[in-house]
Enzyme design. Sequence first.
Site, PDB file in Angstrom:
ATOM      1  N   HIS A  63      52.110   9.271  52.535  1.00  0.00           N
ATOM      2  CA  HIS A  63      51.670  10.398  53.374  1.00  0.00           C
ATOM      3  C   HIS A  63      52.728  10.768  54.415  1.00  0.00           C
ATOM      4  CE1 HIS A  63      47.899  12.360  55.306  1.00  0.00           C
ATOM      5  NE2 HIS A  63      48.979  13.044  55.586  1.00  0.00           N
ATOM      6  N   HIS A  65      55.047  14.157  56.125  1.00  0.00           N
ATOM      7  CA  HIS A  65      55.312  15.594  56.258  1.00  0.00           C
ATOM      8  C   HIS A  65      56.810  15.777  56.503  1.00  0.00           C
ATOM      9  CE1 HIS A  65      51.019  16.688  56.500  1.00  0.00           C
ATOM     10  NE2 HIS A  65      50.905  15.511  57.089  1.00  0.00           N
ATOM     11  N   LEU A  66      57.489  16.377  55.547  1.00  0.00           N
ATOM     12  CA  LEU A  66      58.939  16.565  55.680  1.00  0.00           C
ATOM     13  C   LEU A  66      59.289  17.949  56.233  1.00  0.00           C
ATOM     14  CD1 LEU A  66      60.191  14.783  52.425  1.00  0.00           C
ATOM     15  CD2 LEU A  66      60.170  13.895  54.763  1.00  0.00           C
ATOM     16  N   ARG A  67      58.300  18.828  56.317  1.00  0.00           N
ATOM     17  CA  ARG A  67      58.420  20.127  57.015  1.00  0.00           C
ATOM     18  C   ARG A  67      59.301  21.163  56.318  1.00  0.00           C
ATOM     19  NH1 ARG A  67      53.904  19.205  59.274  1.00  0.00           N
ATOM     20  NH2 ARG A  67      53.881  17.955  61.171  1.00  0.00           N
ATOM     21  N   ASN A  97      51.740  20.939  52.845  1.00  0.00           N
ATOM     22  CA  ASN A  97      51.414  21.976  53.843  1.00  0.00           C
ATOM     23  C   ASN A  97      52.649  22.436  54.607  1.00  0.00           C
ATOM     24  OD1 ASN A  97      51.657  19.586  55.273  1.00  0.00           O
ATOM     25  ND2 ASN A  97      50.080  20.115  56.768  1.00  0.00           N
ATOM     26  N   ASP A 155      46.076  18.420  52.395  1.00  0.00           N
ATOM     27  CA  ASP A 155      46.158  17.642  53.638  1.00  0.00           C
ATOM     28  C   ASP A 155      46.438  18.498  54.868  1.00  0.00           C
ATOM     29  OD1 ASP A 155      46.252  15.137  55.149  1.00  0.00           O
ATOM     30  OD2 ASP A 155      48.300  15.777  55.527  1.00  0.00           O
ATOM     31  N   HIS A 182      41.728  15.047  52.999  1.00  0.00           N
ATOM     32  CA  HIS A 182      41.665  15.007  54.462  1.00  0.00           C
ATOM     33  C   HIS A 182      40.208  15.249  54.805  1.00  0.00           C
ATOM     34  CE1 HIS A 182      42.992  16.595  58.593  1.00  0.00           C
ATOM     35  NE2 HIS A 182      41.744  16.992  58.498  1.00  0.00           N
ATOM     36  N   HIS A 235      44.368   8.902  55.635  1.00  0.00           N
ATOM     37  CA  HIS A 235      44.175   8.482  57.042  1.00  0.00           C
ATOM     38  C   HIS A 235      42.721   8.220  57.434  1.00  0.00           C
ATOM     39  CE1 HIS A 235      43.442  12.761  57.257  1.00  0.00           C
ATOM     40  NE2 HIS A 235      44.701  13.110  57.345  1.00  0.00           N
ATOM     41  N   ASP A 308      51.398   9.131  57.771  1.00  0.00           N
ATOM     42  CA  ASP A 308      51.092  10.506  58.169  1.00  0.00           C
ATOM     43  C   ASP A 308      52.189  11.019  59.124  1.00  0.00           C
ATOM     44  OD1 ASP A 308      49.947  12.982  58.458  1.00  0.00           O
ATOM     45  OD2 ASP A 308      48.170  12.295  59.542  1.00  0.00           O
TER      46      ASP A 308
END
Lengths: 433, 296
Positions: A63, A65-67, A97, A155, A182, A235, A308
């Site tokens: 989990h 987030h690499l953006r 996302n 997510d 989520h 999470h 996360d």
Amino acid sequence: MSGLVLFRRGRVIDPRHGIDGVRDVLVRDGKVAEVSEAPLQVSGAEVVDAQGRWVLPGFIDLHVHLREPGEEGKETILTGCRAAVAGGFTAVVAMPNTKLVNDSALVTELVLSRARAARLCHVYPAGAITKGLKGEELAEMGELVSAGCVCITDDGRPVMNASLMRRSLQYATLFDIPVMVHEEDLTLSGKGAMTEGPTATRLGLLPIPPSAEVAMVARDLVLLEETGGRLHIAHISCEGSVRMVREAKRRGLNVTAEATPHHFTLDDTAVGQYDTHAKMNPPLRLRRDVEALREALADGTIDAIATDHAPHGVLDKQVEFEKGINGVVGLETALGLTLALVHDGVLSPSKAVELLTHGPARAFGLPGGHLAVGAPADVTLVDPAAEWAVDAERFFSKSRNTPFNGRLLKGCVTQTWVGGRLVFSNGQIQEAR
Amino acid sequence: MRHLLGIDGWRREEIETLLDRAEAHLPGGSASTPVLQGKVVANLFFEDSTRTRTSFEMAAKTLGAQVLNWTAQGSSVSKGETLLDTVRNIEATGPVALVIRHRSSGAPHLVARHVRCAVINAGDGTHEHPSQALLDAFTLRRHWGPLDGRTVLIVGDILHSRVARSNILCLRALGARVVVCGPPTLLPVGLKELGAEVTTKLDAALPHADAVMCLRLQLERQTESFFPSTREFARLFGLTAARAEKMKPDALVMHPGPINRGVELAPAVADGARSVILEQVANGVAVRRAILEVCS
């Protein structure tokens, strides 16, 4: 490079194969070639003296987030991969996302090609459940899977429409991939800013009741029982959710769950005087929830520790608490916080390692997570005795949003190897030449 | 210089010292020196207010200060300026204190971490309204002397009330017993940890109270289904003339204002002999003079 690497005399912990003892590990051509109790003599091998170190399968984070694409000011695939290997992770699952949502092969391929260019760790894209994460129509799951997605998830948002959720579980059985959820009933979380409890009441912050999560876990377990798909709960944060997952597993449902280091370390009091670094979704819960998570990590109810990792800019956090954006970076503090559970006697070293390696690999059916002969030579070396203070300014991540700045941790990653290649060593990223 | 961000963290002696000082600031009191002569106090009201803003303004002016009255309406807030940018710009003009009202809980705490002058919380979201609690305690003290052993009943929307939170902390610190009463949907968990006793039975609680503080019902809460209608709220939790009969003969009636007449408080009770509502307002100026004196 000869392709031969010998990790000499380290404490090898490979929970999948029940190994915990001093071994020599020989790597050849990017794969584990031999694991031996007796010292190995190999000519031409690069020798890594691992005495006093733990030699572990590379960590896998389900989990992250690499953006990228879209919010490269917060993180890029390159900087996120640097943070990953600095934290001992050799594989990460990238959430969809992004500002161009990963709901198509186009975005999946972009993520994969940037990850290949970074040449640091494995990046497994997660595709969206619904187009644009809007919760209205299913995204093209077949296309996403053929392009390389290993799971689907919206997510950051729940799938509020129960019928759509049911169909996504059903449809995903075509590809045998987990549907990662989520869990948040938005009608229950409402405008809430932190978990319901004495701290929220003292601070005058609107409360998010635990039922916002637990009710959705209950719903999705009921749906899972009907559909027979694979459900992965992201999470997990509440005592009530843990109880339901434990019961569902006992009854043989195909459900897995992850917990984050911040949820098993901090409780609601960490919000202090409106510290937005302690603002995340799900929110930090009460002490008894933290205790329930720790118990669930120990007894196998929770399969994986996942960070996360959610990078955000300074300005996203330097605002009124209720306006503060949710999330914390986690890749570079995960090991230390996990080992704190070992020092506290909550987890055995082997269980802690399992939750970072074989547990997540098994939950998503990913390669790696163990060190048997033939396994990819994704290896993390840990100095279990090294004490260090978290310094967010020194993160490899582009972002600094952590509630753990200044915290003293014991145990740090000294080297990370991916496919037999050294990618991180003693505080330095080893960029590919 | 010190901040007044909330009652949370203030010890009994500190509160009593401030209230003693407020006595001296009453009309005709000994504290007549213009201690803020030549200084500027900035009123920053991100949210509407009548009583609190005029009261702080009056307090500052009668202490000799110039008052900068800033309101969010017509400001660069509408252009998307952040809270910190707004206050840093106003701070740069040189005030000794920022009096801040804001719709977000904790906004004054955020500001206090980033400015050098004093920050006085004039009401933040659903968190605290410390100057209100101090003037309420001051008013009660003038009637009763020490508050030890007295019971104050706070009625209404506790969940969204900053007045309730500050009063629970302040009254408890001064030795009073605090009982809060309202519909279960408007009673947050954790009130006991704040020091309050909790009940949903107004009629049973009324005869034991030495003072009853009615809170303003925010009418928009009805659309959020915290209660079915203002009519039903008034029936179950309004201090009607008939209910007021159940109070002790010498019990006081309080309200922080503005009043929804006929909802939480019947006009006859609001304007009746036991009401100290306008005394609260008058005392507010003396208490805020003391606050400005201590904080500037």
